[in-house]
Every structure is written in structure tokens, then in C-alpha cells.
Design a protein around this motif. Structure first.
Motif, PDB file in Angstrom:
ATOM      1  N   PRO A 167       0.827  -1.223   0.000  1.00 33.59           N
ATOM      2  CA  PRO A 167       0.000   0.000   0.000  1.00 33.59           C
ATOM      3  C   PRO A 167       0.856   1.265   0.000  1.00 33.59           C
ATOM      4  O   PRO A 167       1.967   1.285   0.546  1.00 33.59           O
ATOM      5  CB  PRO A 167      -0.794  -0.131   1.311  1.00 33.59           C
ATOM      6  CG  PRO A 167       0.081  -0.964   2.199  1.00 33.59           C
ATOM      7  CD  PRO A 167       0.797  -1.925   1.293  1.00 33.59           C
ATOM      8  N   TYR A 168       0.345   2.292  -0.635  1.00 32.79           N
ATOM      9  CA  TYR A 168       0.955   3.619  -0.600  1.00 32.79           C
ATOM     10  C   TYR A 168       0.169   4.481   0.378  1.00 32.79           C
ATOM     11  O   TYR A 168      -1.007   4.253   0.632  1.00 32.79           O
ATOM     12  CB  TYR A 168       0.927   4.267  -1.982  1.00 32.79           C
ATOM     13  CG  TYR A 168       1.917   3.708  -2.965  1.00 32.79           C
ATOM     14  CD1 TYR A 168       3.173   4.280  -3.124  1.00 32.79           C
ATOM     15  CD2 TYR A 168       1.592   2.600  -3.752  1.00 32.79           C
ATOM     16  CE1 TYR A 168       4.086   3.762  -4.038  1.00 32.79           C
ATOM     17  CE2 TYR A 168       2.498   2.084  -4.669  1.00 32.79           C
ATOM     18  CZ  TYR A 168       3.741   2.676  -4.806  1.00 32.79           C
ATOM     19  OH  TYR A 168       4.631   2.161  -5.700  1.00 32.79           O
TER      20      TYR A 168
ATOM     21  N   PRO B 121      -2.056   7.519   1.240  1.00 34.16           N
ATOM     22  CA  PRO B 121      -3.000   8.256   0.385  1.00 34.16           C
ATOM     23  C   PRO B 121      -2.430   9.608  -0.005  1.00 34.16           C
ATOM     24  O   PRO B 121      -1.622  10.203   0.726  1.00 34.16           O
ATOM     25  CB  PRO B 121      -4.245   8.382   1.276  1.00 34.16           C
ATOM     26  CG  PRO B 121      -3.755   8.178   2.672  1.00 34.16           C
ATOM     27  CD  PRO B 121      -2.599   7.232   2.577  1.00 34.16           C
ATOM     28  N   ILE B 122      -2.862  10.109  -1.146  1.00 31.27           N
ATOM     29  CA  ILE B 122      -2.282  11.332  -1.697  1.00 31.27           C
ATOM     30  C   ILE B 122      -2.469  12.523  -0.760  1.00 31.27           C
ATOM     31  O   ILE B 122      -1.595  13.393  -0.658  1.00 31.27           O
ATOM     32  CB  ILE B 122      -2.872  11.619  -3.097  1.00 31.27           C
ATOM     33  CG1 ILE B 122      -2.155  12.802  -3.747  1.00 31.27           C
ATOM     34  CG2 ILE B 122      -4.364  11.841  -3.010  1.00 31.27           C
ATOM     35  CD1 ILE B 122      -0.692  12.573  -3.987  1.00 31.27           C
ATOM     36  N   TRP B 123      -3.607  12.564  -0.044  1.00 33.76           N
ATOM     37  CA  TRP B 123      -3.819  13.686   0.866  1.00 33.76           C
ATOM     38  C   TRP B 123      -2.787  13.694   1.989  1.00 33.76           C
ATOM     39  O   TRP B 123      -2.333  14.759   2.432  1.00 33.76           O
ATOM     40  CB  TRP B 123      -5.240  13.665   1.440  1.00 33.76           C
ATOM     41  CG  TRP B 123      -5.532  12.504   2.349  1.00 33.76           C
ATOM     42  CD1 TRP B 123      -6.090  11.314   2.007  1.00 33.76           C
ATOM     43  CD2 TRP B 123      -5.266  12.428   3.763  1.00 33.76           C
ATOM     44  NE1 TRP B 123      -6.192  10.483   3.102  1.00 33.76           N
ATOM     45  CE2 TRP B 123      -5.696  11.154   4.198  1.00 33.76           C
ATOM     46  CE3 TRP B 123      -4.709  13.307   4.691  1.00 33.76           C
ATOM     47  CZ2 TRP B 123      -5.572  10.738   5.525  1.00 33.76           C
ATOM     48  CZ3 TRP B 123      -4.591  12.897   6.018  1.00 33.76           C
ATOM     49  CH2 TRP B 123      -5.029  11.625   6.412  1.00 33.76           C
TER      50      TRP B 123
ATOM     51  N   GLN C 183       0.288  12.423   1.705  1.00 30.65           N
ATOM     52  CA  GLN C 183       1.557  12.816   1.102  1.00 30.65           C
ATOM     53  C   GLN C 183       1.637  14.338   0.950  1.00 30.65           C
ATOM     54  O   GLN C 183       2.687  14.943   1.218  1.00 30.65           O
ATOM     55  CB  GLN C 183       1.709  12.156  -0.264  1.00 30.65           C
ATOM     56  CG  GLN C 183       1.793  10.638  -0.228  1.00 30.65           C
ATOM     57  CD  GLN C 183       1.928  10.042  -1.617  1.00 30.65           C
ATOM     58  OE1 GLN C 183       2.635  10.559  -2.468  1.00 30.65           O
ATOM     59  NE2 GLN C 183       1.237   8.933  -1.858  1.00 30.65           N
TER      60      GLN C 183
END
Length: 252
Positions: free
Chosen positions: A112-113, A115-117, A119
Motif C-alpha cells: 500500500p501507498y 494516500p495522496i492527501w 503525502q
């Protein structure tokens, strides 16, 4: 050892090495991991050759060689750690070769990465605090502007990289958006020092890990991969600098 078993071992080693290279690992660590997997699987002497764009593994004095391409290169140290952990479990006989192969495929596809928020929020925090560090003064008036500009720049960088596979365009447009946003904030008196804001905001885009790995590869004797990674880091830095320079040349 049967031919199918040897091919399975080499295929597993290639998968592990490819994941590590694509995730930003040093080349000597990649080669060490591949050699250890091969040795623990019963191959006494393996031959490994790695580059940033492809890797090879074979068995010494035997006609068994496999090669694999490396299509993408990014930074995901969680994948590197997961591959190392799986390799250690295989070395201690806690998992079999088949289980190791399955685990590597899961690591490759399902790690898993953030979430963009999250980051973007982290980029804002990094920008604000590093602005204080690198400015050499306690410029708390630009703390919030630097966070906002850094978040916008990283958001543009991430979105461009998601939409296109062209290298370095994300760094260029991200730094360009940083420059124009910082200029507008200072123009309308929402920020004080343009230089301080830009210095902090570009930090999330700087290829620090790539530069470090390039130097470590060259010190370890991997001159080819070290120079290639160093050139990639240099081009990234050039793209960042060009985006900022255009603002100073044509806007300010």
C-alpha cells in the motif's frame, strides 16, 4: 537439482531484484539479496549482474541464465524492507521457495501507498520546517505560506506523474507552480520573503535519496549504476531549477 527447480530459483531471484531496483535500493544490496536467495535455495555459486534498466542472473559453469527488464524507477523503501524480510524468512527456512515467490508477487502488486492527501500534508510540513532550517533565521511569518506553496507544488508534481510517463516533467511543472504561487503570495503580502518560501517548498521535490544511492553505488564499485542514477538525479535537479528560474526571469 531439476531444470524446472533451477529456473524457479532464478525467476524468484529476478523478481526480488527487480522489485528492489524499481523501489530505489542500492545495487550492492540487490546483488547481495539475489545471491543469498539463490544460495539458500541450493545454488552454491550464482552470477548476478545488475543495472538500473535490467538485471541478469545465472549459475556459474552451467547454461542457466535469466534476465529481466526494469521498466520504472521510484522510491519505495517499504518494498525494499519487505523483500529483505522475506529473504531472511527464506534463509531461516520459515518459508519455502514457492511461498517466497508468492510473497514477492504480493509485495510487488499489493504494497500500500500512503494516500495522496497524506503525502501532500507531509510535503506541507516538510516545506514549512525546512524553510526555517535552511533560511538561517526564524522566519515564522513565512511558515504557513511555505507549507501552502509546498503542498501545491507537490500536488502538481504527483498529479503530473500520474497522468504522464514522461520523466522530469513532473519536477519541472511542480517547481514552476511553486515559483508562481510563492510570487503571488508575496505580491499580495500574504508572504514576506520570496526566497525563503521557495527554498522550503522545493525540498519535497529534491531527489535526495537518488543522490545518496548514486554516491553509495559508486563507492561500492558499481560505477555504471552510480553514474546513471547520478545523472537522473542531476536532470531532476535541473528540471526543478529550470521551473524556478523561469519565474525569476519572466515574471518577477
Amino acid at each position: 537439482m531439476k531444470i524446472a527447480q533451477k529456473n524457479k530459483i532464478l525467476e524468484t531471484c529476478l523478481t526480488a531484484g527487480r522489485i528492489m531496483i524499481e523501489s530505489g535500493s542500492e545495487m550492492y544490496r540487490v546483488e547481495d539479496t539475489m545471491n543469498r536467495i539463490a544460495y539458500n535455495a541450493g545454488i552454491q555459486k550464482s552470477v548476478v549482474f545488475t543495472t538500473p534498466t535490467g538485471l541478469f542472473i545465472g549459475i556459474e559453469n552451467q547454461p542457466y541464465v535469466q534476465l529481466g527488464p526494469v521498466s520504472v524507477r521510484t522510491i519505495n523503501l517499504e518494498k525494499v524492507e519487505n523483500v529483505n524480510t522475506a529473504s531472511r524468512l527464506f534463509a531461516t527456512k520459515e518459508i519455502t521457495l514457492d511461498q517466497l515467490s508468492i510473497r514477492l508477487k504480493k509485495i510487488d502488486q499489493h504494497t500500500p501507498y500512503f494516500p495522496i492527501w497524506m503525502q501532500i500534508l507531509a510535503a506541507a510540513a516538510v516545506s514549512a520546517f525546512l524553510m526555517i532550517v535552511f533560511s538561517g533565521e526564524y522566519d515564522w511569518l513565512d511558515f504557513i505560506p511555505a507549507a501552502i506553496v509546498g503542498a501545491i507544488g507537490y500536488a502538481v508534481f504527483s498529479e503530473v506523474n500520474r497522468l504522464t510517463s514522461i520523466r522530469f516533467i513532473g519536477e519541472f511543472l511542480g517547481s514552476f507552480s511553486i515559483g508562481i504561487t510563492a510570487y503571488l503570495l508575496t505580491k499580495y503580502h500574504l508572504g514576506v520573503d520570496l526566497d525563503n518560501i521557495i527554498i522550503g517548498a522545493v525540498m519535497p521535490l529534491v531527489p535526495g535519496v537518488a543522490i545518496t544511492n548514486s554516491i553509495r553505488d559508486m563507492l561500492a564499485g558499481h560505477l555504471l549504476s552510480g553514474m546513471v542514477r547520478g545523472m537522473e538525479a542531476l536532470l531532476s535537479a535541473f528540471a526543478i531549477g529550470t521551473g524556478i528560474a523561469l519565474i525569476f526571469r519572466f515574471v518577477i
